[in-house]
Design a protein around this motif. Structure first.
Motif, PDB file in Angstrom:
ATOM      1  N   ALA A  69       0.856  -1.059   0.111  1.00 21.84           N
ATOM      2  CA  ALA A  69       0.006  -0.047   0.112  1.00 21.84           C
ATOM      3  C   ALA A  69       0.953   1.343  -0.072  1.00 21.84           C
ATOM      4  N   LEU A  70       2.077   1.241   0.876  1.00 22.43           N
ATOM      5  CA  LEU A  70       2.754   2.460   0.783  1.00 22.43           C
ATOM      6  C   LEU A  70       3.561   2.654  -0.574  1.00 22.43           C
ATOM      7  N   ALA A  71       3.590   1.530  -1.284  1.00 28.98           N
ATOM      8  CA  ALA A  71       4.421   1.811  -2.495  1.00 28.98           C
ATOM      9  C   ALA A  71       3.365   2.674  -3.505  1.00 28.98           C
ATOM     10  N   THR A  72       2.263   2.726  -3.243  1.00 29.27           N
ATOM     11  CA  THR A  72       1.071   3.500  -4.175  1.00 29.27           C
ATOM     12  C   THR A  72       1.201   4.863  -3.851  1.00 29.27           C
ATOM     13  N   LEU A  73       2.071   5.350  -2.721  1.00 29.71           N
ATOM     14  CA  LEU A  73       1.937   6.889  -2.530  1.00 29.71           C
ATOM     15  C   LEU A  73       3.363   7.110  -3.009  1.00 29.71           C
ATOM     16  N   SER A  74       3.210   8.371  -3.557  1.00 33.23           N
ATOM     17  CA  SER A  74       4.296   8.861  -4.670  1.00 33.23           C
ATOM     18  C   SER A  74       5.184   9.428  -3.757  1.00 33.23           C
ATOM     19  N   ARG A  75       4.751   9.994  -2.657  1.00 33.88           N
ATOM     20  CA  ARG A  75       5.856  10.720  -1.914  1.00 33.88           C
ATOM     21  C   ARG A  75       6.529   9.608  -0.753  1.00 33.88           C
ATOM     22  N   VAL A  76       6.180   8.398  -0.643  1.00 30.21           N
ATOM     23  CA  VAL A  76       6.947   7.895   0.248  1.00 30.21           C
ATOM     24  C   VAL A  76       8.207   6.829  -0.383  1.00 30.21           C
ATOM     25  N   GLN A  77       9.082   6.796   0.414  1.00 28.97           N
ATOM     26  CA  GLN A  77      10.444   5.876  -0.172  1.00 28.97           C
ATOM     27  C   GLN A  77      10.676   5.011   1.259  1.00 28.97           C
ATOM     28  N   VAL A  78      10.612   3.796   0.855  1.00 26.19           N
ATOM     29  CA  VAL A  78      10.843   2.667   2.024  1.00 26.19           C
ATOM     30  C   VAL A  78      12.136   2.062   1.824  1.00 26.19           C
ATOM     31  N   HIS A  79      12.852   2.308   3.083  1.00 27.58           N
ATOM     32  CA  HIS A  79      14.353   1.913   3.009  1.00 27.58           C
ATOM     33  C   HIS A  79      14.286   0.653   4.163  1.00 27.58           C
ATOM     34  N   PHE A  80      15.000  -0.450   3.616  1.00 30.51           N
ATOM     35  CA  PHE A  80      15.225  -1.730   4.624  1.00 30.51           C
ATOM     36  C   PHE A  80      16.192  -1.723   5.146  1.00 30.51           C
ATOM     37  N   GLY A  81      16.013  -2.079   6.466  1.00 26.72           N
ATOM     38  CA  GLY A  81      17.306  -2.917   7.328  1.00 26.72           C
ATOM     39  C   GLY A  81      17.005  -4.303   7.494  1.00 26.72           C
ATOM     40  N   THR A 126      13.960 -11.402  19.101  1.00 31.11           N
ATOM     41  CA  THR A 126      13.601 -10.700  17.658  1.00 31.11           C
ATOM     42  C   THR A 126      14.042  -9.413  18.006  1.00 31.11           C
ATOM     43  N   GLU A 127      14.787  -8.786  16.734  1.00 28.25           N
ATOM     44  CA  GLU A 127      15.223  -7.339  16.986  1.00 28.25           C
ATOM     45  C   GLU A 127      15.410  -6.884  15.434  1.00 28.25           C
ATOM     46  N   GLU A 128      15.162  -5.672  15.485  1.00 32.00           N
ATOM     47  CA  GLU A 128      15.405  -5.014  14.037  1.00 32.00           C
ATOM     48  C   GLU A 128      16.682  -4.298  14.255  1.00 32.00           C
ATOM     49  N   LYS A 129      17.466  -4.390  12.971  1.00 34.43           N
ATOM     50  CA  LYS A 129      18.721  -4.014  13.106  1.00 34.43           C
ATOM     51  C   LYS A 129      18.846  -3.060  11.734  1.00 34.43           C
ATOM     52  N   GLY A 130      19.458  -1.843  11.842  1.00 40.43           N
ATOM     53  CA  GLY A 130      19.819  -1.030  10.871  1.00 40.43           C
ATOM     54  C   GLY A 130      18.920   0.135  10.444  1.00 40.43           C
ATOM     55  N   SER A 131      17.692   0.236  11.003  1.00 35.99           N
ATOM     56  CA  SER A 131      16.852   1.622  10.521  1.00 35.99           C
ATOM     57  C   SER A 131      17.329   2.512  11.368  1.00 35.99           C
ATOM     58  N   ASP A 132      17.959   2.761  12.411  1.00 34.01           N
ATOM     59  CA  ASP A 132      18.176   4.040  13.083  1.00 34.01           C
ATOM     60  C   ASP A 132      19.578   4.378  12.404  1.00 34.01           C
ATOM     61  N   VAL A 133      20.557   3.544  11.995  1.00 34.31           N
ATOM     62  CA  VAL A 133      21.740   3.769  11.066  1.00 34.31           C
ATOM     63  C   VAL A 133      21.115   4.491   9.677  1.00 34.31           C
ATOM     64  N   ASN A 134      20.214   3.688   8.948  1.00 32.26           N
ATOM     65  CA  ASN A 134      19.861   4.300   7.645  1.00 32.26           C
ATOM     66  C   ASN A 134      19.275   5.457   7.604  1.00 32.26           C
TER      67      ASN A 134
END
Length: 225
Positions: A69-81, A126-134
């Protein structure tokens, strides 16, 4: 003022959305509403692809649908950790009758065997890594390149103090803060040039359509969201 927004996706989820019916969130509508005096140009959304886990087997499917759904929004860019899951051996805590950890003089109380040894158990961590650095990297890159004169960071993570300070002093941009939790980092609030809050009525007013269409076809909001 032309503004980019930098969103720590997990921080936003756990600070504003978990346990609410507002997870199907339209980020463009939300930040246009919360920042009415800013011209929001790009919304950078930092997250990681989660894995299904015991008791919550559909979580990856729900997230994938939201990312679609976010990919349909023209001003949103998703970055993955990265999302990491691993077995960890950890001390067991003493809990009260309601199941909450006990504290003694502010310190958590670990469970011990009759011989005094700490009781240990294997847990699924479980833990998310990389979003803060990105997030920090994109914020600094845009500040130093002069992409926009203003930025807004959506996070409670005090690890972002240094990159925000550098964006202000070395990049010369205005950096505002939207803390997902009202009682977030006091240091971040003090450093920010300005602060805005997300209210429940903002979340309720900024939901994506239940049914959406992209290049692959039609899809709908997950039923248990």
């Amino acid at each position: 003022m032309r503004t980019n927004v930098y969103v720590d996706g997990f921080n936003l989820y756990y600070g504003c959305l978990k346990g609410t019916p507002y997870k199907w969130l339209d980020l463009e509508q939300l930040f246009d509403r919360v920042l009415p005096r800013n011209q929001v140009e790009t919304i950078h959304y930092f997250t990681a692809r989660v894995e299904s886990r015991p008791g919550n087997t559909d979580v990856a499917v729900r997230q994938a649908t939201y990312l679609r759904a976010l990919a349909t929004l023209s001003r949103v860019q998703v970055h993955f950790g990265n999302f990491l899951a691993s077995p960890v051996r950890a001390p067991v805590l003493e809990c009260n009758p309601k199941g909450y950890p006990l504290r003694n003089n502010g310190q958590l109380v670990v469970k011990r065997n009759p011989n005094g040894a700490v009781v240990m158990e294997w847990v699924h961590k479980t833990e998310e890594k990389g979003s803060d650095v990105n997030l920090a990297a994109h914020l600094l890159r845009d500040a130093l390149k002069g992409t926009v004169p203003a930025a807004v960071v959506v996070s409670n993570d005090s690890d972002l103090l240094t990159p925000i300070r550098m964006a202000q002093t070395d990049g010369g941009i205005v950096v505002g803060l939207i803390p997902p939790r009202p009682n977030g980092s006091a240091e971040l609030k003090k450093l920010a040039s300005f602060k805005r809050d997300i209210r429940q009525h903002d979340l309720a007013a900024c939901q994506l359509p239940t049914t959406m269409t992209d290049a692959s076809g039609t899809f709908t909001k997950p039923m248990d969201w």
